[in-house]
Scaffold this motif. Structure first.
Motif, short mmCIF file in Angstrom:
data_model
loop_
_atom_site.label_atom_id
_atom_site.label_comp_id
_atom_site.label_asym_id
_atom_site.label_seq_id
_atom_site.Cartn_x
_atom_site.Cartn_y
_atom_site.Cartn_z
N ALA A 50 0.82 -1.21 0.00
CA ALA A 50 0.00 0.00 0.00
C ALA A 50 0.86 1.26 0.00
CB ALA A 50 -0.93 -0.01 1.21
N LEU A 51 2.12 1.13 -0.32
CA LEU A 51 3.07 2.25 -0.31
C LEU A 51 3.06 2.97 1.04
CD1 LEU A 51 2.60 3.75 -3.90
CD2 LEU A 51 4.28 2.08 -3.10
N ASN A 52 2.88 2.19 2.10
CA ASN A 52 2.82 2.77 3.45
C ASN A 52 4.13 2.61 4.21
OD1 ASN A 52 2.67 0.02 3.69
ND2 ASN A 52 0.98 -0.01 5.16
N VAL A 53 5.18 2.13 3.53
CA VAL A 53 6.52 2.04 4.10
C VAL A 53 7.35 3.16 3.50
CG1 VAL A 53 8.62 0.64 4.20
CG2 VAL A 53 6.38 -0.44 4.48
N LYS A 54 8.19 3.77 4.34
CA LYS A 54 9.11 4.80 3.85
C LYS A 54 10.53 4.25 3.95
CE LYS A 54 6.82 8.60 2.71
NZ LYS A 54 5.58 7.93 2.32
N LEU A 55 11.18 4.17 2.80
CA LEU A 55 12.54 3.66 2.74
C LEU A 55 13.53 4.81 2.88
CD1 LEU A 55 12.27 1.12 -0.21
CD2 LEU A 55 11.81 0.74 2.23
N GLU A 56 14.40 4.74 3.89
CA GLU A 56 15.47 5.71 4.06
C GLU A 56 16.43 5.55 2.88
OE1 GLU A 56 18.86 6.82 7.43
OE2 GLU A 56 18.21 4.75 7.14
N THR A 57 16.51 6.56 2.04
CA THR A 57 17.23 6.42 0.78
C THR A 57 18.25 7.54 0.61
OG1 THR A 57 15.32 5.35 -0.26
CG2 THR A 57 16.98 6.29 -1.74
N THR A 58 19.48 7.16 0.41
CA THR A 58 20.54 8.13 0.11
C THR A 58 20.48 8.48 -1.37
OG1 THR A 58 21.93 7.18 1.83
CG2 THR A 58 23.02 8.56 0.19
N LEU A 59 20.50 9.77 -1.65
CA LEU A 59 20.41 10.26 -3.03
C LEU A 59 21.62 11.11 -3.35
CD1 LEU A 59 18.89 10.86 -5.71
CD2 LEU A 59 17.73 12.74 -4.49
N TYR A 60 22.25 10.81 -4.48
CA TYR A 60 23.33 11.63 -5.02
C TYR A 60 22.90 12.12 -6.41
CZ TYR A 60 26.04 8.73 -1.70
OH TYR A 60 26.51 8.04 -0.60
N LYS A 61 23.26 13.35 -6.74
CA LYS A 61 22.92 13.88 -8.05
C LYS A 61 24.01 14.82 -8.54
CE LYS A 61 18.97 15.87 -7.18
NZ LYS A 61 17.72 16.63 -7.43
N PRO A 62 24.18 14.91 -9.86
CA PRO A 62 25.02 15.99 -10.38
C PRO A 62 24.31 17.33 -10.20
CG PRO A 62 24.65 14.23 -12.02
CD PRO A 62 23.68 14.03 -10.90
N ASN A 63 25.03 18.41 -10.40
CA ASN A 63 24.39 19.72 -10.41
C ASN A 63 23.46 19.82 -11.62
OD1 ASN A 63 25.81 20.64 -8.12
ND2 ASN A 63 27.57 21.23 -9.38
N GLY A 64 22.38 20.57 -11.46
CA GLY A 64 21.45 20.75 -12.56
C GLY A 64 20.13 20.06 -12.30
N THR A 65 19.27 20.12 -13.30
CA THR A 65 17.90 19.61 -13.15
C THR A 65 17.66 18.30 -13.86
OG1 THR A 65 17.18 20.94 -15.05
CG2 THR A 65 16.98 21.95 -12.87
N GLY A 66 18.64 17.81 -14.61
CA GLY A 66 18.46 16.55 -15.31
C GLY A 66 17.69 16.72 -16.61
N PRO A 67 17.06 15.65 -17.10
CA PRO A 67 16.96 14.33 -16.45
C PRO A 67 18.26 13.55 -16.51
CG PRO A 67 15.91 14.26 -18.60
CD PRO A 67 16.32 15.69 -18.39
N PHE A 68 18.51 12.79 -15.43
CA PHE A 68 19.72 12.01 -15.30
C PHE A 68 19.41 10.52 -15.42
CE2 PHE A 68 20.08 15.60 -12.20
CZ PHE A 68 21.02 16.35 -12.89
#
Length: 395
Positions: A50-68
């Motif tokens: 039911a999408l009722n779990v929240k996964l602690e997620t590390t996110l890395y991104k380049p600078n900018g808006t993407g899409p990546f």
């Protein structure tokens, strides 16, 4: 989607912590600095039926808006309570992919670390274990494809140890946008009990091979303490012999234990060329398009010789014994001390400076400072502690 009715990380940690008056678990609970070079942040990703779990997620991104294009890296399982497991980061791999223009997500699956929900263990039913964990990965992919900054048609999955098993299980599904799966030392070992976990693992890989839909790359080392060459050959034969698409790279021994290769600073020359070849084959970008600053190293000083145990300040005799033992550890490594007499050290893996400081600080009300990094002394007598403590922002 998955035959298991609900949704194990088996990872021989590359980190070894030791400290005066504090346990490793306490030291690991200390928040480490976020890596501003990689725009690191921690987000919650919805998962579960039911999408009722929240996964602690590390996110890395380049600078900018993407899409990546996207890389999703999946962790293993440390012994003990999954809730006590620290957030995995895979900084070395993430940095190489950010340089190539990728966003990188490292989700902690259901019941691990600060992710909500309850971890489910199917014991020796390896098929169910793999499918269960793969469910969370599929949910992360679905979430990512809805984000404007993600190139929904260029996604690749990687997993280490239990995360490798889960990623191979995921390769049985037709997932839009997912072009390849990379398995680093993938598997799961059951400690105790009477079941034949190796046979169960082979049977699981046989089923995953029969149902395989996505091309895979496997990398296993000769001195892996969990999944040795004989077992890996059985896993490969079961998967490949049942129609699974797989390229197995057996790269020989790595340091004390090849199981830690992906999380090691020194593992990159082994995995990166193979990964680049795989990415090219499945139509994913490999050219470096972003610059990422290298971490600023601690400067060496002339305070004392590395092996001059008597010169290390503040330590009681037990601490000096620990420093002698530390000198036999492999790099990267760091040793920290405090005027309170506490100490801490870390060996191998990621963020060794920060982990050594955290191990020391957990036992001390006075500031801890790094004394040794790798093979040189960084201590300056009378210096401001801020000059050789970990830099960066915390969560």
């Amino acid at each position: 989607m998955f035959p298991a009715p609900a949704r194990l990380r088996h990872f021989a940690s590359a980190a070894i912590l030791a400290c005066g008056l504090v346990s490793s678990a306490q030291a690991q609970a200390v928040a480490l600095p976020l890596d501003t070079r990689l725009n690191e942040e921690v987000i919650g990703v919805p998962a579960g039926t039911a999408l009722n779990v929240k996964l602690e997620t590390t996110l890395y991104k380049p600078n900018g808006t993407g899409p990546f294009p996207l890389l999703v890296i999946n962790h293993g399982k440390s012994p003990g309570d999954p809730k006590a497991q620290s957030r995995d980061r895979f900084v070395y791999m993430a940095a190489q992919f950010v340089k190539r223009g990728y966003a990188v997500m490292v989700p902690m699956r259901t019941g691990f670390s600060r992710s909500t929900g309850t971890y489910t263990d199917y014991g020796c039913n390896m098929k169910a274990n793999g499918y269960q964990q793969a469910g969370d990965i599929a949910d992360v992919v679905a979430f990512a494809r809805q984000q404007s900054w993600i190139d929904a048609d260029h996604i690749v999955i990687a997993g280490q140890s239990y995360g490798g098993l889960a990623s191979v299980a995921l390769s049985t599904q037709d997932l839009p946008g997912v072009r390849g799966v990379m398995n680093f030392a993938g598997g799961l070992k059951v400690h105790g009990g009477s079941c034949d976990w190796q046979e169960a693992l082979v049977n699981a890989f046989a089923e995953y091979g029969r149902k395989n839909r996505i091309e895979t790359l496997w990398m296993y080392g000769a001195n892996d303490s969990y999944f040795g060459p004989q077992l890996v050959n059985r896993l490969y034969a079961a998967f490949n012999g049942n129609g699974g698409r797989v390229n197995l790279v057996a790269y020989g021994p790595f340091k004390h234990d090849a199981h830690t290769m992906l999380g090691s600073r020194d593992g990159m020359p082994i995995w990166l060329p193979e990964v680049e070849r795989f990415l090219q084959r499945i139509g994913m970008p490999t050219e470096q398009v972003y610059a990422v600053a290298e971490p600023v190293p601690q400067p060496a000083t002339n305070f004392a010789a590395l092996d001059d145990v008597a010169a290390v300040p503040f330590l009681p005799e037990r601490g000096r014994q620990q420093y002698r033992a530390f000198l036999s550890k492999q790099t990267p490594r760091a040793f920290a001390v405090s005027s309170s007499g506490a100490w801490g050290w870390a060996e191998e893996g990621e963020s060794v400076n920060e982990r050594a400081l955290a191990a020391c600080q957990g036992a001390s009300k006075q500031p801890c400072r790094l004394y040794t990094v790798d093979d040189y002394v960084v201590w300056t007598d009378g210096a401001d502690p801020a000059n050789n403590t970990a830099a960066g922002r915390t969560e």
